[in-house]
Structures are given as structure tokens and as C-alpha cells.
Design an enzyme around this catalytic site. Structure first.
Site, short mmCIF file in Angstrom:
data_model
loop_
_atom_site.label_atom_id
_atom_site.label_comp_id
_atom_site.label_asym_id
_atom_site.label_seq_id
_atom_site.Cartn_x
_atom_site.Cartn_y
_atom_site.Cartn_z
NE ARG A 1 -3.97 -2.02 1.74
CZ ARG A 1 -4.79 -2.57 2.66
NH1 ARG A 1 -4.72 -2.26 3.82
NH2 ARG A 1 -6.03 -3.09 2.59
CE LYS B 1 -19.73 -16.14 7.04
NZ LYS B 1 -19.65 -15.41 8.40
N GLY C 1 -8.38 -9.72 -0.76
CA GLY C 1 -7.19 -10.26 -0.03
C GLY C 1 -6.70 -11.68 -0.35
N GLY D 1 -12.95 -4.52 -0.49
CA GLY D 1 -14.31 -3.88 -0.53
C GLY D 1 -14.76 -2.94 -1.46
#
Length: 415
Positions: free
Chosen positions: A34, A217, A373, A396
Site C-alpha cells: 500500500r 460466504k 485479499g 471491499g
């Protein structure tokens, strides 16, 4: 305003970076991706003869000072990466003196923005769903504006280069933009690249277009899958989320992870895909483990017939062979999420193979966007990050953009 067209000479620029980097027990950075991602923007400002003020969050201190999440720990690393000594302001909302003293070519890093609850704009210490919460929320919105105004007061120009938080309407990612005119706020180079990469996939995709959606999920990816059904030709669904589909179809899934309440939605997805002519590729067989650990006994089962006491943990060679053909025939590829328990070495093979197929397809001319990720970790682990078209830094934010949602951090600048 585009950053490449702006001359920062004699200007102070406040840049929202994403320096939420992983630290070990000693407070040392374990992955500086990052920080490296922000360098083109920061270096452009300094090279033009501007001064740079960097602001970021780290972790989730929830509006309280937490020394373990202090950005002071990364000052040396940022200085080394940037090539100039970075000064530090120990309080992001009381940095007037440090900002005023900054000269052309100098850099300043502010302390963790989330030490102040105003950054996220969420009331602290009040029960959600109560009248007190609603009152506190209203008051917080006002103090959030003041906090953003304070941050804005340090500089002449605002640059947002933190794609990882672009899906949040926080003080430093969106609200602050209101205090700069259109010619004095812009996206940084990293943000521009992220937005372009997503547009390449969502608006300008060449066909066949294949999306590979993995992870544990269904609930976290349902919106994404639904939005993609209008865009893709092929949808590969792997990882733990597949078992909800198998159980919904009447399969036996042993002890595999699943979400019973989402079984009707899983069937709806398959029905909608059929109606839209999208081919869905679920796993045909799974590598199962006796228990959830790296060294557990392994067996391969048909995905609709996993024995009790066994848990599906990785994609099987049979599934991978089918998926490989689909991926290699694609012109556009979007990959988000692992297809096995990637954190266990013995169950990371499927995800590693997917990384190799995506890289091979890219070499053959496909455009590939990898985000989230574990998918990013997989292309990095196998040294393939430079062999895919683009690796997204914000899981996200990328997912919300793919879901069709407006990203507040982008909208605050582009309207």
C-alpha cells in the site's frame, strides 16, 4: 481536474493515502504494497515543488487512541520509500503548526485519523437503534464536517489516493472534498488506475467475459454475483460458498461450511443465470478434510455427496481442469476470492492453480482484474502479480463498485 495536468509548485497538498499496512508484534511492516502504491502520487507532488501532507487510518481504534495502531510506527518506512525525511504530527486534528511550517519538497504524516470518531462519523458509546443514537448521529454529522474542515485547512489542494476506503463516506475520503473547489481536488494516480481497471471490466469488457468468485460466504458476494449476471458469459463459483449451492440442490455436503438461509437465493442465482444465458461452473468434486487443519487427512468427494464428518476445503483436479478451459478461452477475467482454504498450505493448491490460469490467459491477450485479499495474496505468493493486467488494492471498494454501487470517495471528486 486530473493529477497529471496539475502543477503543485508552491502548493500544500493533503493526500488521503491508505497506509493501513499489516504490522507484526514488533510494529514492523510485513507487507508494504500500500505504501508503494501511493508513491507515484506523492512523488509527483514533491517533484513539482509542492509539499505533501499524508493522512491515513490504521486498524479499527473506534475513536480512541491506541498506541498499537499509531502511524508513528511507519514513519521510517515511509521516509525510506519516499526518499525524503517524513515529519510526524502526533494529533491529526491539531496539526496547524506542523502544516504551516512545511516547506516545498517536504512531507508530513498525520497520526491515525480514526483516533477521532468523526473520521468514520459513527457515534461512540451509544446503543444503535435508540432515540439517543439518532440524536448522537445528527450531532456527529455536524462534528464530522468540522473535523473535515480542519483537515482541509492544512492545505491548498486535496488528493484522494486511497481506493481501499473509497466505498466509505468518511471525513477524509469524501466530506473533506466539499472544502475545495473543482480545480483543487482530484484523484491520485492509484485511484485513477483502480477506477479505469473496474471500468475496463464493467463497461468495456471484451467477450467471452468470465468472473471467478470464491470465498467462504454467499452472503458477502450475493450483490456482486447478481450484478455480474447482466455482464458475464461465464461465472465460476468456488470456495466455501459453493456448498450453499450444493445443499440447495439437494446434495449432501458433510460438515462443509454453508448458509442455510441463503439456499433460496442460491437457487434464484442459478435460475437467473439460465434465463440470461450465463454458464455457471460450480465445483464437480472437492478435496475434503477430516477436520479444519492443515495436516488433516484428505479425501476427494463428488460435491453433491460428501460423507458426514468430512468438510470440503479445496477445489479438486477435476474442477480445476474444467475451469482452466473456461479461463483460457476468456477475453476478460475478473477474479475475487480463493477457491479453497488458502491459509492452509495443503489446501491452497486450487487457488494457486487459478492464479496460474489467469496469468496464462493474460499472456494470451485477455484483460484480467484481480482483487480481494486472498486472491491478491495468491498472485503475490506465486510471483504472478506482474503477469495479470491489474491487481486491485481495495477488496471491499472493488466489490461495491462491481456490485454497481457509487463509491463516495470517487463521487466526491468526480460528481
Amino acid at each position: 481536474m486530473k493529477i497529471k495536468d496539475f502543477n503543485f509548485a508552491g502548493k500544500k497538498a493533503i493526500v488521503r493515502v491508505d497506509f493501513n499496512v499489516p504490522l507484526n508484534e514488533e510494529g514492523k511492516i510485513t507487507d508494504d504494497t500500500r505504501i508503494r502504491g501511493a508513491l507515484p502520487t506523492l512523488k509527483k507532488i514533491l517533484a513539482d515543488g509542492g509539499a505533501v501532507i499524508m493522512m491515513s487510518h490504521m486498524g479499527k481504534p473506534k475513536g480512541k487512541v491506541n498506541p498499537k495502531l499509531s502511524l508513528s510506527q511507519i514513519v521510517d518506512a515511509v521516509s525510506a520509500a519516499l526518499g525524503v525525511p517524513v515529519k510526524f504530527a502526533p494529533d491529526c486534528a491539531k496539526a496547524d503548526a506542523e502544516a504551516a511550517a512545511l516547506k516545498a519538497g517536504e512531507a508530513l504524516l498525520l497520526e491515525n485519523l480514526r483516533y477521532y470518531p468523526e473520521e468514520e462519523g459513527k457515534p461512540v458509546g451509544v446503543e444503535k437503534g435508540t432515540p439517543e443514537y439518532d440524536e448522537a448521529k445528527k450531532a456527529m454529522k455536524e462534528s464530522q464536517k468540522e473535523f473535515a474542515k480542519k483537515l482541509a485547512s492544512y492545505a491548498d489542494v486535496y488528493v484522494n489516493d486511497a481506493f481501499g476506503t473509497a466505498h466509505r463516506r468518511h471525513a477524509s475520503t469524501a466530506v473533506i472534498a466539499d472544502y475545495f473547489d473543482a480545480d483543487s481536488k482530484m484523484l491520485g494516480f492509484l485511484m485513477e488506475k483502480e477506477v479505469t481497471a473496474i471500468n475496463n471490466v464493467l463497461k468495456n469488457a471484451q467477450h467471452p467475459f468470465t468472473a471467478i468468485i470464491g470465498g467462504s460466504k454467499v452472503s458477502s458476494k450475493l450483490g456482486v454475483i447478481k450484478n455480474l449476471l447482466d455482464k458475464v458469459d461465464n461465472l465460476i463459483i468456488g470456495g466455501g460458498m459453493g456448498f450453499t449451492f450444493f445443499k440447495a440442490q439437494g446434495g449432501r455436503i458433510g460438515n462443509s461450511l454453508h448458509e442455510d438461509d441463503l439456499m433460496p437465493e442460491a437457487l434464484n442465482v442459478l435460475k437467473a443465470a439460465e434465463e440470461k444465458g450465463v454458464k455457471v461452473y460450480l465445483s464437480v468434486a472437492t478435496v475434503a478434510g477430516k477436520e479444519f487443519s492443515n495436516d488433516t487427512e484428505q479425501r476427494i468427494f463428488d460435491t453433491h455427496n460428501i460423507e458426514d464428518g468430512w468438510e470440503g476445503m479445496d477445489a479438486s483436479p477435476a474442477s480445476l481442469a474444467i475451469w482452466k478451459e473456461v479461463i483460457l478461452a476468456s477475453k476478460t477475467i475478473l477474479w475475487n476470492g480463493p477457491v479453497g482454504v488458502f491459509e492452509f498450505e495443503n489446501f491452497a493448491k486450487g487457488t494457486g492453480e487459478i492464479a496460474k490460469y489467469v496469468a496464462e490467459a493474460t499472456k494470451n491477450g485477455a484483460y484480467s482484474l484481480v482483487g480481494g485479499g486472498d486472491s491478491v495474496a495468491a498472485v503475490n505468493k506465486f510471483g504472478l502479480a506482474d503477469q495479470v493486467s491489474y491487481v486491485s488494492t481495495g477488496g471491499g471498494a472493488m466489490l461495491e463498485a462491481i456490485e454497481g454501487k457509487v463509491l463516495p470517495g470517487v463521487a466526491a471528486i468526480e460528481g
